[in-house]
Design an enzyme around this catalytic site. Structure first.
Site, PDB file in Angstrom:
ATOM      1  N   TYR A 172      48.477  27.468 -26.546  1.00 30.57           N
ATOM      2  CA  TYR A 172      48.710  27.436 -27.990  1.00 30.57           C
ATOM      3  C   TYR A 172      49.866  28.335 -28.420  1.00 30.57           C
ATOM      4  O   TYR A 172      50.384  28.206 -29.527  1.00 30.57           O
ATOM      5  CB  TYR A 172      47.442  27.857 -28.757  1.00 30.57           C
ATOM      6  CG  TYR A 172      46.299  26.870 -28.641  1.00 30.57           C
ATOM      7  CD1 TYR A 172      46.445  25.679 -27.946  1.00 30.57           C
ATOM      8  CD2 TYR A 172      45.075  27.130 -29.225  1.00 30.57           C
ATOM      9  CE1 TYR A 172      45.402  24.788 -27.832  1.00 30.57           C
ATOM     10  CE2 TYR A 172      44.014  26.236 -29.117  1.00 30.57           C
ATOM     11  CZ  TYR A 172      44.186  25.072 -28.409  1.00 30.57           C
ATOM     12  OH  TYR A 172      43.149  24.189 -28.304  1.00 30.57           O
ATOM     13  N   ASP A 207      33.067  24.120 -28.859  1.00 22.54           N
ATOM     14  CA  ASP A 207      32.554  23.075 -29.756  1.00 22.54           C
ATOM     15  C   ASP A 207      31.457  22.264 -29.075  1.00 22.54           C
ATOM     16  O   ASP A 207      30.507  21.816 -29.723  1.00 22.54           O
ATOM     17  CB  ASP A 207      33.680  22.155 -30.231  1.00 22.54           C
ATOM     18  CG  ASP A 207      34.337  22.699 -31.497  1.00 22.54           C
ATOM     19  OD1 ASP A 207      34.194  23.911 -31.763  1.00 22.54           O
ATOM     20  OD2 ASP A 207      34.985  21.920 -32.220  1.00 22.54           O
ATOM     21  N   LYS A 249      40.903  25.940 -14.117  1.00 25.70           N
ATOM     22  CA  LYS A 249      41.260  24.679 -13.454  1.00 25.70           C
ATOM     23  C   LYS A 249      42.161  25.043 -12.277  1.00 25.70           C
ATOM     24  O   LYS A 249      43.311  24.585 -12.153  1.00 25.70           O
ATOM     25  CB  LYS A 249      41.967  23.763 -14.492  1.00 25.70           C
ATOM     26  CG  LYS A 249      42.223  22.347 -14.032  1.00 25.70           C
ATOM     27  CD  LYS A 249      40.990  21.500 -13.873  1.00 25.70           C
ATOM     28  CE  LYS A 249      41.348  20.115 -13.367  1.00 25.70           C
ATOM     29  NZ  LYS A 249      40.155  19.326 -12.988  1.00 25.70           N
ATOM     30  N   ASP A 303      36.214  20.919 -15.844  1.00 26.47           N
ATOM     31  CA  ASP A 303      35.604  19.584 -15.962  1.00 26.47           C
ATOM     32  C   ASP A 303      34.128  19.641 -15.578  1.00 26.47           C
ATOM     33  O   ASP A 303      33.263  19.077 -16.261  1.00 26.47           O
ATOM     34  CB  ASP A 303      36.375  18.533 -15.142  1.00 26.47           C
ATOM     35  CG  ASP A 303      36.841  19.048 -13.784  1.00 26.47           C
ATOM     36  OD1 ASP A 303      36.713  20.266 -13.520  1.00 26.47           O
ATOM     37  OD2 ASP A 303      37.335  18.251 -12.978  1.00 26.47           O
ATOM     38  N   ASP A 330      38.390  26.505 -26.636  1.00 26.58           N
ATOM     39  CA  ASP A 330      38.352  25.761 -27.891  1.00 26.58           C
ATOM     40  C   ASP A 330      37.451  24.532 -27.730  1.00 26.58           C
ATOM     41  O   ASP A 330      36.573  24.254 -28.556  1.00 26.58           O
ATOM     42  CB  ASP A 330      39.799  25.347 -28.247  1.00 26.58           C
ATOM     43  CG  ASP A 330      39.922  24.814 -29.656  1.00 26.58           C
ATOM     44  OD1 ASP A 330      38.910  24.783 -30.371  1.00 26.58           O
ATOM     45  OD2 ASP A 330      41.036  24.418 -30.040  1.00 26.58           O
TER      46      ASP A 330
END
Ligand code: NAD
Length: 364
Positions: free
Chosen positions: A141, A251, A191, A223, A247
């Protein structure tokens, strides 16, 4: 103890839920003999209305002077088409930057009284109690180069996932610190089978782990983590991850709790000489214009944020536990807002806040 707290109600239901959170703070101060010094300031749409600026300089000064800041929510539909620097949300991003908060904590708990509101089967979600720690100021970001260039077949876009060793170390230390005070399990999510950035992340986390020998560390690829959060959420105690992964995963974790109105958050920066963290505390939800001004909003996300503030910024673990216990009591009594009560007469925002404050004072 003197608690110097800045209250930023913001917009929409932000003003309603912070009012209840303040009631709870007052009840804690009364019951445990603390002195509450509350200051108020403008943020978001309310600040634009009065000053033309979503983060007025006075708010910045007050936030830097306070021991901790409690925020409601920002955002008003009338600003939806405004340029980015004139939008209420810009005030919140500026505030996070001002306070230098780099670790975002989202506790996720499955309350027994709400188990049927979760989309997961009861036996899977029951007993879930974790904290997701998301790095907040680095990664994809913020990394450069970034942007879109060229045109036609030559058009291209780039973003950069960038972390330095100190950025990984400081957020990892927050997560290990929390794990040490909980069930002593930390899962770091990356990852690293594909990304060099994640390889550095994993290496640094393993090094920081040596400072916390009593915490058991394991690693999951992002994942697989996304699957495990719904297949076996109870396996997690503290989950640590970088900005983008956090992020998305936070959620996903949020759904486990039943309603967005339930979710608290804490964003922590450096520790002060007293040992307390610099902290910005806010419910996860937004300003909910669809229910604003109707005394319908669930205040538990804001009240849970007060519990987090007492624990992390003031080290008041007994007081934090009392707030959490009072919340659970009120949930079990069925006095809940409409988002948690599909049938029957729901309680109002103010009734839920007063019931929790009353329980903390020792009444029923
Ligand atoms: P939202 O979280 O405000 O609302 C989403 C849905 O959840 C709505 O139906 C709302 O009624 C419901 N809801 C939210 N909080 C609730 C609560 N405490 N009790 C009961 N129901 C609740 O998200 P949105 O509608 O996407 O955004 C509305 C505004 O809030 C936008 O301007 C957005 O930019 C802003 N926003 C701000 C923050 C923040 O301040 N941190 C976060 C998200 C969105």
């Amino acid at each position: 103890m003197q608690l110097n707290i800045l209250i930023l109600p913001g917009d929409g239901i932000g003003t309603e839920v912070t009012r209840e959170a303040v009631k709870v703070l007052e009840s804690v101060a009364e019951r445990y003999g603390h002195t509450l010094k509350l200051d108020h300031a403008l943020l978001g749409g309310a600040a634009i209305h009065q000053t033309g600026n979503p983060l007025p300089p006075e708010t910045v000064t007050k936030a830097l002077a306070a021991d901790a800041t409690l925020m409601g929510a920002v955002g008003l539909p009338e600003f939806d088409a405004a340029p980015p620097d004139k939008r209420p949300e810009r005030g919140l991003l500026g505030l996070r930057k001002t306070l230098g908060v780099f670790a975002n904590l989202r506790p996720v708990r499955a309350y027994a009284a709400l188990i049927d509101s979760s989309p997961l089967k009861n036996h899977l979600v029951s007993g879930t109690d974790m904290i997701i720690v998301r790095e907040l100021t680095g990664g994809l970001y913020y990394g450069t180069p970034r942007g879109i260039s060229g045109s036609g077949a030559e058009e291209q876009a780039v973003n950069t996932m960038f972390y330095t060793r100190p950025e990984i170390e400081r957020v990892a230390r927050v997560a290990f610190y929390l794990a040490q005070r909980r069930r002593k399990r930390l899962t770091s999510v990356d990852k690293s089978n594909v990304l060099e950035n994640s390889q550095l992340w994993r290496r640094v986390v393993i090094e920081v782990a040596k400072e916390f020998p009593d915490v058991e560390l394991d690693h999951l690829l992002v994942d697989n983590c996304a699957m495990q959060l719904v297949l076996n959420p109870r396996r997690f105690d503290v989950l640590l991850t970088e900005n983008l992964f956090g992020d998305i995963l936070s959620d996903e974790g949020a759904v486990l709790a039943g309603s967005i109105g339930m979710l608290p958050s804490a964003s922590l920066g450096d520790r002060r000489p007293s040992g307390a963290w610099t902290g910005l505390y806010e419910p996860v939800h937004g300003s909910a214009p669809d229910i604003a001004g109707q005394n319908k909003a669930n205040p538990l996300g804001a009240i849970g944020s007060v519990a987090a503030m007492l624990e992390y910024s003031f080290g008041l673990t007994e007081e934090a536990a009392a707030v959490n216990a009072a919340m659970e009591d009120v949930l079990n009594s069925g006095r809940v807002t409409a988002d948690l009560k599909p049938a029957g007469v729901p309680a109002t925002t103010a009734e839920v806040g007063s019931a929790i404050a009353e329980r903390i004072r020792g009444g029923k």
